[in-house]
Design a protein around this motif. Structure first.
Motif, PDB file in Angstrom:
ATOM      1  N   GLY A  11       0.817  -1.202   0.000  1.00  0.00           N
ATOM      2  CA  GLY A  11       0.000   0.000   0.000  1.00  0.00           C
ATOM      3  C   GLY A  11       0.851   1.251   0.000  1.00  0.00           C
ATOM      4  N   ASP A  12       0.234   2.394  -0.316  1.00  0.00           N
ATOM      5  CA  ASP A  12       0.975   3.640  -0.417  1.00  0.00           C
ATOM      6  C   ASP A  12       1.661   4.017   0.888  1.00  0.00           C
ATOM      7  N   GLY A  13       0.956   3.835   2.010  1.00  0.00           N
ATOM      8  CA  GLY A  13       1.550   4.191   3.293  1.00  0.00           C
ATOM      9  C   GLY A  13       2.733   3.310   3.627  1.00  0.00           C
ATOM     10  N   THR A  14       2.582   2.004   3.429  1.00  0.00           N
ATOM     11  CA  THR A  14       3.678   1.071   3.687  1.00  0.00           C
ATOM     12  C   THR A  14       4.863   1.395   2.808  1.00  0.00           C
ATOM     13  N   ARG A  15       4.596   1.647   1.541  1.00  0.00           N
ATOM     14  CA  ARG A  15       5.682   1.937   0.605  1.00  0.00           C
ATOM     15  C   ARG A  15       6.398   3.229   0.982  1.00  0.00           C
ATOM     16  N   ALA A  16       5.647   4.272   1.340  1.00  0.00           N
ATOM     17  CA  ALA A  16       6.266   5.552   1.687  1.00  0.00           C
ATOM     18  C   ALA A  16       7.138   5.423   2.929  1.00  0.00           C
ATOM     19  N   VAL A  17       6.684   4.676   3.909  1.00  0.00           N
ATOM     20  CA  VAL A  17       7.439   4.519   5.158  1.00  0.00           C
ATOM     21  C   VAL A  17       8.727   3.733   4.930  1.00  0.00           C
ATOM     22  N   ARG A  18       8.685   2.727   4.051  1.00  0.00           N
ATOM     23  CA  ARG A  18       9.825   1.829   3.865  1.00  0.00           C
ATOM     24  C   ARG A  18      10.705   2.173   2.668  1.00  0.00           C
ATOM     25  N   ALA A  19      10.266   3.072   1.816  1.00  0.00           N
ATOM     26  CA  ALA A  19      10.938   3.291   0.531  1.00  0.00           C
ATOM     27  C   ALA A  19      12.387   3.723   0.708  1.00  0.00           C
ATOM     28  N   GLY A  20      13.261   3.063  -0.019  1.00  0.00           N
ATOM     29  CA  GLY A  20      14.649   3.465  -0.094  1.00  0.00           C
ATOM     30  C   GLY A  20      15.513   3.115   1.101  1.00  0.00           C
ATOM     31  N   LEU A  21      14.966   2.407   2.079  1.00  0.00           N
ATOM     32  CA  LEU A  21      15.777   2.072   3.253  1.00  0.00           C
ATOM     33  C   LEU A  21      16.816   1.014   2.878  1.00  0.00           C
ATOM     34  N   PRO A  22      18.008   1.106   3.473  1.00  0.00           N
ATOM     35  CA  PRO A  22      19.050   0.126   3.158  1.00  0.00           C
ATOM     36  C   PRO A  22      18.808  -1.187   3.882  1.00  0.00           C
ATOM     37  N   GLU A  23      19.656  -2.172   3.617  1.00  0.00           N
ATOM     38  CA  GLU A  23      19.611  -3.445   4.337  1.00  0.00           C
ATOM     39  C   GLU A  23      19.714  -3.197   5.845  1.00  0.00           C
ATOM     40  N   SER A  24      18.984  -3.979   6.618  1.00  0.00           N
ATOM     41  CA  SER A  24      19.072  -3.870   8.077  1.00  0.00           C
ATOM     42  C   SER A  24      20.413  -4.411   8.557  1.00  0.00           C
ATOM     43  N   VAL A  25      21.101  -3.627   9.351  1.00  0.00           N
ATOM     44  CA  VAL A  25      22.370  -4.033   9.955  1.00  0.00           C
ATOM     45  C   VAL A  25      22.272  -3.786  11.446  1.00  0.00           C
ATOM     46  N   LYS A  26      22.570  -4.784  12.225  1.00  0.00           N
ATOM     47  CA  LYS A  26      22.447  -4.689  13.676  1.00  0.00           C
ATOM     48  C   LYS A  26      23.236  -3.493  14.204  1.00  0.00           C
ATOM     49  N   TYR A  27      22.592  -2.709  15.040  1.00  0.00           N
ATOM     50  CA  TYR A  27      23.151  -1.535  15.709  1.00  0.00           C
ATOM     51  C   TYR A  27      23.350  -0.329  14.788  1.00  0.00           C
ATOM     52  N   GLU A  28      22.961  -0.461  13.529  1.00  0.00           N
ATOM     53  CA  GLU A  28      23.045   0.669  12.617  1.00  0.00           C
ATOM     54  C   GLU A  28      21.673   1.352  12.519  1.00  0.00           C
ATOM     55  N   PRO A  29      21.639   2.658  12.231  1.00  0.00           N
ATOM     56  CA  PRO A  29      20.344   3.336  12.118  1.00  0.00           C
ATOM     57  C   PRO A  29      19.549   2.815  10.931  1.00  0.00           C
ATOM     58  N   THR A  30      18.231   2.867  11.055  1.00  0.00           N
ATOM     59  CA  THR A  30      17.386   2.402   9.952  1.00  0.00           C
ATOM     60  C   THR A  30      17.494   3.330   8.750  1.00  0.00           C
ATOM     61  N   LEU A  31      17.660   4.632   9.002  1.00  0.00           N
ATOM     62  CA  LEU A  31      17.922   5.591   7.930  1.00  0.00           C
ATOM     63  C   LEU A  31      19.230   6.286   8.269  1.00  0.00           C
ATOM     64  N   PRO A  32      20.321   5.908   7.621  1.00  0.00           N
ATOM     65  CA  PRO A  32      21.619   6.516   7.939  1.00  0.00           C
ATOM     66  C   PRO A  32      21.583   8.024   7.775  1.00  0.00           C
ATOM     67  N   GLY A  33      22.375   8.718   8.559  1.00  0.00           N
ATOM     68  CA  GLY A  33      22.456  10.167   8.464  1.00  0.00           C
ATOM     69  C   GLY A  33      23.112  10.616   7.171  1.00  0.00           C
ATOM     70  N   PRO A  34      23.047  11.906   6.884  1.00  0.00           N
ATOM     71  CA  PRO A  34      23.616  12.420   5.634  1.00  0.00           C
ATOM     72  C   PRO A  34      25.134  12.240   5.589  1.00  0.00           C
ATOM     73  N   VAL A  35      25.624  11.923   4.412  1.00  0.00           N
ATOM     74  CA  VAL A  35      27.063  11.763   4.195  1.00  0.00           C
ATOM     75  C   VAL A  35      27.604  13.069   3.610  1.00  0.00           C
ATOM     76  N   PHE A  36      28.381  13.788   4.412  1.00  0.00           N
ATOM     77  CA  PHE A  36      28.957  15.053   3.963  1.00  0.00           C
ATOM     78  C   PHE A  36      30.374  14.788   3.452  1.00  0.00           C
ATOM     79  N   ALA A  37      30.466  14.399   2.212  1.00  0.00           N
ATOM     80  CA  ALA A  37      31.775  14.056   1.663  1.00  0.00           C
ATOM     81  C   ALA A  37      31.946  14.674   0.289  1.00  0.00           C
ATOM     82  N   ALA A  38      33.040  15.415   0.127  1.00  0.00           N
ATOM     83  CA  ALA A  38      33.384  15.905  -1.207  1.00  0.00           C
ATOM     84  C   ALA A  38      34.155  14.845  -1.985  1.00  0.00           C
ATOM     85  N   HIS A  39      34.939  14.040  -1.249  1.00  0.00           N
ATOM     86  CA  HIS A  39      35.666  12.962  -1.903  1.00  0.00           C
ATOM     87  C   HIS A  39      35.674  11.736  -1.009  1.00  0.00           C
ATOM     88  N   PHE A  40      36.009  10.589  -1.585  1.00  0.00           N
ATOM     89  CA  PHE A  40      36.000   9.308  -0.905  1.00  0.00           C
ATOM     90  C   PHE A  40      37.370   8.645  -1.079  1.00  0.00           C
TER      91      PHE A  40
END
Length: 381
Positions: A11-40
């Motif tokens: 459903g639309d609500g389920t999809r909106a809540v879950r859309a784009g989330l990465p793989e679940s990793v124990k102790y990691e946030p469900t939505l990682p914070g912003p990556v402020f990187a000019a280079h890697f």
């Protein structure tokens, strides 16, 4: 398998809540914070996805996956690219697909910056043809065109065209089709499912919904065309900031809640305005007697949060806006706080002096309608 709701049956609500989330990793946030990187870190040969901040960013990736899942749920082969603004996204499609000598068909009643876009296209030797959105008037201009640009519902007049019909006619003539999906949002209509090559939108509006992010995106099905759009983004540098991308992704989780509340209230407000003698030119595609309702009901699942109408004079419209207590006199639309403006103050829109574009927020419907009715009564004195 990602935890994101890529399944087209969600459903639309389920999809909106879950859309784009990465793989679940124990102790990691469900939505990682912003990556402020000019280079890697990049030793040796370049093989990974992230090398330089103008090309890609993990925060963009999560957002782009989320938008793609909303625009084309359960569909493979769709690429989504985020941009710094809606105009950056619009420009990327137009200027990456068109060359001198090409022809593009635009609406003549769309977003008020389109006349500036037309002038720039013509300066580059591109022929621009225009026709109104209503009655599928752009059909008659397609011969020899390279690209058809649709904006439906149109902003600010709220006319609607038949996307599928126009797509079939354009494709039969070898033209690509882009649809500005800003006002409808992916929860209102899905242009890619209707055959369009590009769905383009300003994420500044209802997609993010809080009036605190400038953002745009392009979702497309043609790999070669999207490669050109990506190259344009890289060359021009029209990239979103990581914080803006993160805020947008966070906001998408409440999209279905906001859209359902705002669109339902928009219909209630439109019905209330329909009974007033001092309101003319009332438009809302969700009204059964609206000129666009028949077409809209075939291709839209929700009708949007914008209502437009005309008051007798410029002065009356300005008094009305001044009298509102729950509504901000501001441009843009789609936010959780209702806004309204006399659209003619900007120029560029062929609307009467008393024309009002009203964006319905998430206030209680009875409070908002009461405020509008009171402001209309006070402004008439």
């Amino acid at each position: 398998m990602s935890d994101s709701a890529a399944d087209g049956g969600a459903g639309d609500g389920t999809r909106a809540v879950r859309a784009g989330l990465p793989e679940s990793v124990k102790y990691e946030p469900t939505l990682p914070g912003p990556v402020f990187a000019a280079h890697f870190h990049l030793p040796g040969e370049v093989a990974g996805p992230y090398s330089y901040g103008r090309d890609d960013n993990p925060t963009w990736t999560h957002l782009e996956r989320a938008i793609g899942e909303l625009e084309a749920p359960g569909r493979d082969g769709v690429e989504t690219l985020a941009f710094a603004s809606g105009m950056a996204a619009i420009s990327a499609v137009l200027f990456s697909q068109l060359r001198a000598g090409d022809t593009v068909v635009l609406p003549n009643d769309g977003y008020q910056v389109l006349p500036l876009v037309r002038a720039q296209l013509e300066a580059y030797g591109i022929e621009v043809r225009t026709a109104p959105t209503g009655d599928d008037a752009q059909l008659g201009l397609l011969d020899g065109a390279k690209l058809l640009w649709l904006e439906t519902p149109s902003n600010p007049g709220l006319d609607v065209c038949d996307i599928r019909r126009l797509v079939e006619a354009a494709h039969a003539r070898g033209a690509l089709v882009a649809v500005d999906n800003t006002l409808a949002t992916p929860l209102g209509q899905r242009p890619l499912e209707l055959g369009a090559d590009f769905a383009v939108a300003s994420g500044t509006k209802q997609l993010t919904g809080h009036g605190d992010v400038l953002l745009g995106y392009v979702a497309g099905t043609d790999a070669a065309a999207m490669t050109a759009v990506r190259r344009w983004r890289k060359v021009v540098g029209a990239i979103p900031g990581p914080m803006e991308a993160w805020l947008a992704h966070r906001s998408i989780a409440t999209l279905q809640l906001r859209v359902d509340r705002q669109d339902a209230t928009a219909l209630i407000l439109a019905e209330a305005l329909r009974g007033r003698d001092d309101v003319t030119g009332l438009r809302y595609p969700g009204l059964p007697d609206d000129p666009s309702h028949k077409v809209a009901s075939r291709q839209m699942r929700r009708y949007g949060c914008v209502v437009s109408f005309t008051l007798p004079t410029r002065a009356r419209a300005e008094r009305f806006l001044d009298a509102l207590r729950l509504v901000d006199d501001a441009t843009s639309f789609g936010g959780v706080r209702s806004t309204a403006e006399r659209r003619g103050r900007w120029g560029g829109d062929a609307v009467p002096e008393g024309f009002v574009r009203f964006s319905v927020g998430a206030e209680d419907p009875e409070d908002l309608v009461a405020d509008v009715q009171r402001a209309l009564d006070e402004s008439a004195r």
